[in-house]
Design a protein around this motif. Structure first.
Motif, PDB file in Angstrom:
ATOM      1  N   LEU A 191     -52.492 -29.380  46.660  1.00  0.00           N
ATOM      2  CA  LEU A 191     -52.675 -30.824  46.316  1.00  0.00           C
ATOM      3  C   LEU A 191     -51.804 -30.967  44.884  1.00  0.00           C
ATOM      4  O   LEU A 191     -51.898 -32.160  45.008  1.00  0.00           O
ATOM      5  N   GLY A 192     -51.840 -29.784  44.620  1.00  0.00           N
ATOM      6  CA  GLY A 192     -51.658 -30.146  42.882  1.00  0.00           C
ATOM      7  C   GLY A 192     -52.190 -29.101  42.140  1.00  0.00           C
ATOM      8  O   GLY A 192     -53.191 -28.424  41.890  1.00  0.00           O
ATOM      9  N   GLY A 193     -51.458 -29.595  40.423  1.00  0.00           N
ATOM     10  CA  GLY A 193     -51.912 -29.187  39.547  1.00  0.00           C
ATOM     11  C   GLY A 193     -51.379 -27.067  39.026  1.00  0.00           C
ATOM     12  O   GLY A 193     -50.385 -27.070  39.516  1.00  0.00           O
ATOM     13  N   LYS A 194     -52.684 -26.619  38.862  1.00  0.00           N
ATOM     14  CA  LYS A 194     -52.265 -24.806  38.709  1.00  0.00           C
ATOM     15  C   LYS A 194     -51.612 -24.242  39.762  1.00  0.00           C
ATOM     16  O   LYS A 194     -53.373 -24.485  40.502  1.00  0.00           O
ATOM     17  N   ASN A 195     -50.696 -23.182  39.981  1.00  0.00           N
ATOM     18  CA  ASN A 195     -51.003 -22.229  41.215  1.00  0.00           C
ATOM     19  C   ASN A 195     -50.511 -20.822  40.844  1.00  0.00           C
ATOM     20  O   ASN A 195     -49.370 -21.274  39.613  1.00  0.00           O
ATOM     21  N   ILE A 196     -50.354 -20.018  41.601  1.00  0.00           N
ATOM     22  CA  ILE A 196     -49.905 -19.078  41.121  1.00  0.00           C
ATOM     23  C   ILE A 196     -49.163 -18.244  42.523  1.00  0.00           C
ATOM     24  O   ILE A 196     -50.027 -18.479  43.931  1.00  0.00           O
ATOM     25  N   PHE A 197     -48.365 -17.880  42.403  1.00  0.00           N
ATOM     26  CA  PHE A 197     -47.389 -17.644  43.408  1.00  0.00           C
ATOM     27  C   PHE A 197     -47.109 -16.081  43.615  1.00  0.00           C
ATOM     28  O   PHE A 197     -46.716 -15.593  42.511  1.00  0.00           O
ATOM     29  N   LEU A 198     -46.890 -15.397  44.820  1.00  0.00           N
ATOM     30  CA  LEU A 198     -45.832 -13.221  44.373  1.00  0.00           C
ATOM     31  C   LEU A 198     -45.755 -13.718  45.667  1.00  0.00           C
ATOM     32  O   LEU A 198     -46.109 -13.880  47.229  1.00  0.00           O
ATOM     33  N   GLU A 199     -44.320 -13.535  45.263  1.00  0.00           N
ATOM     34  CA  GLU A 199     -43.731 -12.771  46.827  1.00  0.00           C
ATOM     35  C   GLU A 199     -43.912 -11.138  46.815  1.00  0.00           C
ATOM     36  O   GLU A 199     -44.171 -10.173  46.117  1.00  0.00           O
ATOM     37  N   ASP A 200     -44.914 -10.918  48.489  1.00  0.00           N
ATOM     38  CA  ASP A 200     -44.977  -9.400  48.203  1.00  0.00           C
ATOM     39  C   ASP A 200     -45.551  -9.603  50.364  1.00  0.00           C
ATOM     40  O   ASP A 200     -46.584 -10.136  50.774  1.00  0.00           O
ATOM     41  N   ALA A 201     -44.199  -8.693  50.981  1.00  0.00           N
ATOM     42  CA  ALA A 201     -44.658  -8.811  52.139  1.00  0.00           C
ATOM     43  C   ALA A 201     -45.378  -8.421  52.539  1.00  0.00           C
ATOM     44  O   ALA A 201     -46.645  -8.333  53.928  1.00  0.00           O
ATOM     45  N   GLU A 202     -45.939  -6.880  51.870  1.00  0.00           N
ATOM     46  CA  GLU A 202     -47.234  -6.151  52.549  1.00  0.00           C
ATOM     47  C   GLU A 202     -48.230  -7.384  52.152  1.00  0.00           C
ATOM     48  O   GLU A 202     -48.994  -6.959  52.815  1.00  0.00           O
ATOM     49  N   MET A 203     -48.569  -7.709  50.882  1.00  0.00           N
ATOM     50  CA  MET A 203     -49.895  -8.479  50.954  1.00  0.00           C
ATOM     51  C   MET A 203     -50.308  -9.966  52.027  1.00  0.00           C
ATOM     52  O   MET A 203     -50.797  -9.718  52.627  1.00  0.00           O
ATOM     53  N   VAL A 204     -48.662 -10.157  52.335  1.00  0.00           N
ATOM     54  CA  VAL A 204     -48.845 -11.847  53.778  1.00  0.00           C
ATOM     55  C   VAL A 204     -49.252 -11.014  55.013  1.00  0.00           C
ATOM     56  O   VAL A 204     -50.117 -10.990  55.677  1.00  0.00           O
ATOM     57  N   LYS A 205     -49.135  -9.379  55.066  1.00  0.00           N
ATOM     58  CA  LYS A 205     -49.139  -8.291  56.586  1.00  0.00           C
ATOM     59  C   LYS A 205     -50.769  -7.677  56.114  1.00  0.00           C
ATOM     60  O   LYS A 205     -51.441  -8.659  57.519  1.00  0.00           O
TER      61      LYS A 205
END
Length: 531
Positions: free
Chosen positions: A506-520
């Motif tokens: 909905l907004g505000g501070k977020n952290i993003f990580l690109e990691d295929a293994e973590m998604v699995k």
């Protein structure tokens, strides 16, 4: 003169006598192979009460009979038509009428009486086709064939107005009786009479269910001389109307809420809501009135109100004359015009001064965030093709409670503290699909919680922090909410591709990580709630 069928008491003699001649009298097709003709548009046209009927699949002509797929039959006739694979039977349902036609049979059942057939069901390319004339005349529809234009003209009385919400609804214009069917496989039920005289364009909405209660709302829109809306809300229990309310709105109508929930340690308690625009009635799950709110008395305004939300100790309403969304706080008996608190500059001036096409603001209730914090959606009239902005109002009556809340922790602090003994629960979902939660107190869930903590630590330490605008996501939530014993929580969600997000969509501070293994790893935590 209107002709009304009363199939529950008798079958018209003319219908029984003509049963063997139900096939439309047409010249026999030169190519009698239905399987080769059904898929192509044979040039046969259909009209209903003078208007073109355009089924998804064209009808075909075989041995003097026009056939139409079962699914399209219901759309054309305004009925429910279904095919039961196990019983190999087509059933058409309509108020006071049930017609069953078994595949391969030489007779059909019309309200339990057997009628001989001259045109049976046909199976073409795996699709079931039914003779159009048989079902049409069974419900009192006059059928005529125009050879010159290759058109089947159907004429039926306009006694029933068919509407849709989450179920199918028929309203008898003459008797005002209402009939409903949950789906194509369900019987059509008479649920009582709607106390209304419809004058304009009628629509149905709602159909929401709370416990044993169902709410159906009918909206009759017409000009008087400006747009006017008569709104009829029905409370239904055990397939009967047990209460109904009528509200009248000029120029502007927004759907009224029909329920609210109150959290209890034993689970959520649901209430049903009806309003006449002046009073709000609350019903428990047994259909009994447990509370009322007099909106004119609470706001000190002699007006008619739209009701957007009802909470345990507040309401969000819109008075008709000003159109300014208002929060009625039952905790301290105050009323707040939300535009004055949430809008500024030209947006506030527009809300206060605009009269076209109706007065007021474009705020709408969006969600209760707890501790007296309420979110609203706002679509500025000055930002074309923009998405709604999320605005937050903090109720003054909860100021002391908010001061007593523990200090908000950062993502890194929550991730660092994450452990089996600090996590209360982990709830996972994909839109409206809810997965089995992980509970910190359950030993069998502890390995899953350790995995969740590893994901939190990796995203918070290696990801990139981004501040998102306060708006509303265009997709459903696909992720998990981690609740800590300290009382706070954090969400991890799929952010597209091989990316995980940590924070609030909905907004505000977020952290993003690109990691295929973590998604699995994240996906493997999901376990069906049925397991």
């Amino acid at each position: 003169m209107r002709f009304k069928l009363r199939w529950n008491s008798f079958l018209p003699a003319a219908f029984l006598a003509a049963a063997a001649a139900f096939a439309i009298t047409l010249p026999v097709s030169a190519d009698n192979s239905a399987s080769t003709k059904a898929a192509a548009n044979t040039g046969i046209n259909l009209t209903m009460n003078g208007k073109a009927a355009n089924p998804k699949t064209p009808p075909f002509l075989d041995k003097g009979t026009v056939y139409l797929p079962v699914r399209d039959m219901g759309e054309v006739l305004g009925t429910l038509v279904s095919w039961n694979v196990q019983a190999k039977t087509v059933t058409m349902r309509y108020p006071k009428l049930t017609v069953k036609l078994p595949f391969g049979s030489k007779s059909a059942s019309v309200n339990g009486q057997h009628v001989a057939l001259s045109s049976p069901l046909r199976m073409v390319d795996g699709r079931v086709y039914a003779p159009l004339r048989f079902f049409s005349e069974a419900m009192g529809t006059e059928v005529k064939w125009d050879k010159a234009t290759q058109t089947v003209h159907m004429t039926k009385s306009d006694d029933y107005l068919k509407l849709y919400s989450w179920l199918t609804i028929w309203w008898d214009r003459t008797t005002h009786e209402l009939y409903t069917a949950k789906d194509e496989q369900s019987d059509v039920l008479n649920i009582g009479k709607l106390d209304a005289e419809m004058k304009g364009t009628v629509s149905a909405e709602g159909g929401s269910q709370q416990g044993g209660n169902t709410v159906l709302t009918f909206v009759d829109k017409y000009n008087n001389p400006k747009p006017h809306y008569d709104v009829y809300s029905l409370l239904i229990r055990n397939n009967r109307i047990v209460d109904q309310k009528h509200a009248a709105y000029d120029r502007r109508y927004e759907s009224n809420t029909s329920y609210y929930e109150v959290y209890d340690p034993k689970g959520w308690i649901e209430y049903t809501v009806l309003t006449d625009g002046k009073i709000v009635w609350l019903y428990n799950d047994e259909g009994k009135i447990v509370a009322t709110h007099d909106l004119q008395e609470l706001t000190k305004e002699d007006d008619v109100f739209g009701v957007q939300f009802v909470g345990a100790d507040y309401l969000v309403v819109r008075p008709g004359r000003t159109g300014l969304l208002t929060l009625v706080d039952l905790k301290d008996n105050t009323t707040t015009v939300l535009a004055d608190k949430l809008l500024t500059g030209k947006d506030l001036a527009y809300a206060r001064d605009n009269q076209t096409p109706y007065p007021g603001d474009t705020l709408s209730f969006a969600g209760d965030m707890g501790h007296g914090i309420v979110d609203f959606a706002y679509l500025s009239p000055f930002q074309k093709n923009a998405s709604s902005e999320r605005l937050t109002y903090e109720r003054p009556s909860y100021a002391e409670e908010r001061k007593a809340l523990p200090k908000e922790r950062s993502f890194q602090e929550m991730a660092a503290s994450c452990a089996v003994d600090t996590v209360k629960s982990v709830h996972m979902q994909d839109g409206d699909l809810i997965y089995k939660p992980l509970i910190g107190a359950n030993k069998k869930d502890q390995e899953g919680i350790r995995t969740v903590c590893r994901i939190l630590k990796k995203v918070s330490s290696e990801g990139t922090e981004v501040t998102l605008p306060k708006t509303f996501p265009v997709t459903f939530f696909h992720g998990m909410s981690v609740e800590f014993t300290a009382g706070d929580s954090v969400s991890i969600y799929l952010a597209g591709g091989n990316k995980l997000g940590m924070g609030n969509q909905l907004g505000g501070k977020n952290i993003f990580l690109e990691d295929a293994e973590m998604v699995k790893t994240f996906e493997r935590l999901k376990v069906s709630s049925n397991n």
